[in-house]
Scaffold this motif. Structure first.
Motif, PDB file in Angstrom:
ATOM      1  N   ARG A  20      27.517   7.585 -46.731  1.00 11.14           N
ATOM      2  CA  ARG A  20      26.352   8.377 -46.296  1.00 11.14           C
ATOM      3  C   ARG A  20      25.860   7.896 -44.932  1.00 11.14           C
ATOM      4  N   PHE A  21      25.807   6.579 -44.732  1.00  9.28           N
ATOM      5  CA  PHE A  21      25.370   6.037 -43.449  1.00  9.28           C
ATOM      6  C   PHE A  21      26.250   6.553 -42.316  1.00  9.28           C
ATOM      7  N   TRP A  22      27.572   6.388 -42.471  1.00  8.95           N
ATOM      8  CA  TRP A  22      28.468   6.768 -41.392  1.00  8.95           C
ATOM      9  C   TRP A  22      28.514   8.287 -41.204  1.00  8.95           C
ATOM     10  N   LEU A  26      27.673   9.719 -37.516  1.00  6.55           N
ATOM     11  CA  LEU A  26      28.718  10.446 -36.811  1.00  6.55           C
ATOM     12  C   LEU A  26      28.555  11.954 -36.875  1.00  6.55           C
ATOM     13  N   GLY A  27      27.780  12.445 -37.861  1.00 11.17           N
ATOM     14  CA  GLY A  27      27.649  13.883 -38.038  1.00 11.17           C
ATOM     15  C   GLY A  27      28.898  14.521 -38.594  1.00 11.17           C
ATOM     16  N   TRP A  28      29.648  13.775 -39.397  1.00 11.05           N
ATOM     17  CA  TRP A  28      30.905  14.265 -39.978  1.00 11.05           C
ATOM     18  C   TRP A  28      30.710  14.620 -41.435  1.00 11.05           C
ATOM     19  N   GLU A  29      31.537  15.524 -41.909  1.00  8.82           N
ATOM     20  CA  GLU A  29      31.410  16.024 -43.262  1.00  8.82           C
ATOM     21  C   GLU A  29      31.994  15.034 -44.278  1.00  8.82           C
ATOM     22  N   LEU A  41      35.512  12.966 -43.239  1.00  5.49           N
ATOM     23  CA  LEU A  41      36.674  13.551 -42.588  1.00  5.49           C
ATOM     24  C   LEU A  41      36.512  13.543 -41.080  1.00  5.49           C
ATOM     25  N   VAL A  42      37.531  13.062 -40.374  1.00  8.02           N
ATOM     26  CA  VAL A  42      37.515  13.044 -38.920  1.00  8.02           C
ATOM     27  C   VAL A  42      37.806  14.450 -38.398  1.00  8.02           C
ATOM     28  N   PRO A  43      36.975  15.005 -37.517  1.00  9.60           N
ATOM     29  CA  PRO A  43      37.228  16.364 -37.024  1.00  9.60           C
ATOM     30  C   PRO A  43      38.388  16.393 -36.045  1.00  9.60           C
TER      31      PRO A  43
END
Length: 261
Positions: A20-22, A26-29, A41-43
């Motif tokens: 949850r922190f990362w 990062l604003g990643w899903e 997941l890395v976009p």
């Protein structure tokens, strides 16, 4: 057919919380992780993820690897730092000088990361997303090993420092050269590789060993042993016919597994 980078993994006693922190920083899903794992997941075309794996590895010193986050402007850097602090991170003093432009932080587990100032040319061709590099403490030899292991070209090889990047772009993995801090226990961060469809695990293990990897307990020169080979205290289990745990030439743990279903 070389292995592909499937995940950068964190051992943590609380996978959902660290994920949850990362995710917030990062604003990643978020994505699904096997068992009790969590993942984000890395976009973009890079295709890997960040996994958070149950484990209680004690902190015995600075991690051998940390993320460098990029900034588009000074204001962007300030926003990333503020977002990390609000999510549960904290400032970290590692001896950085006041005039240095990067900001050193730690996540709620104490894992270091840096928010790099805007205008850093080395990280200008990374992304999408905030992670510019996984910056590692390591020798030139280990940079060459990982270039051959993943099939990622060297994008820096100078003064004992190395860096690789996927042919598709994305984050860089860098090694700062000697002296390398002594290894005193299992790394909190490790790489997980996956085989291409139809590839043979035993053959790929043999290829990686020929490049310089070793099996845990086989004597890697710099490694001091790891619970990953036996499943002790890592939550990842021992090697079997679906996956194998190895050490790179600097004694860092990594795993190779058949494609997940």
């Amino acid at each position: 057919m070389t292995s592909q980078l499937f995940a950068i993994c964190f051992h943590t006693p609380r996978p959902p919380g660290l994920a949850r922190f990362w995710s917030e920083v990062l604003g990643w899903e978020p994505g699904d992780g096997p068992g009790d794992d969590s993942a984000i997941l890395v976009p973009g075309p890079a295709g890997f993820r960040i996994r958070f794996v149950p484990g209680d590895e004690p902190r015995t010193g600075p991690n051998r690897a940390h993320f460098d986050l990029t900034s588009g402007s000074p204001e962007d850097q300030e926003r990333t730092v503020a977002r990390a602090l609000e999510a549960g991170g904290h400032h970290l003093d590692v001896g950085q000088l006041p005039e240095e432009g990067h900001v050193v932080l730690a996540d709620p587990d104490g894992n270091e990361f840096c928010v790099i100032e805007a205008g850093n040319k080395f990280l200008a061709d990374t992304g999408p997303g905030l992670i510019g590099a996984l910056a590692c403490d390591g020798t030139r030899a280990v940079g060459h090993f990982w270039s051959a292991a993943l099939g990622w070209p060297l994008v820096w090889d100078q003064d004992e420092e190395t860096a690789i990047q996927s042919p598709h772009g994305g984050i860089k993995i860098t090694w700062g050269g000697p002296p390398v801090a002594p290894k005193t226990g299992t790394n909190r961060l490790y790489l997980e590789l996956t085989l291409p469809a139809g590839a043979d695990l035993a053959a790929e293990t043999g290829r990686l060993i020929a490049l310089g990897a070793t099996r845990p307990g086989a004597g890697s020169g710099t490694g001091t042993g790891t619970g990953m080979g036996t499943g002790a205290g890592t939550g990842t289990g021992g090697s079997d016919d679906t996956h194998v745990f190895l050490l790179d030439p600097d004694g860092n743990e990594f795993s190779v597994r058949r494609p997940r279903r």
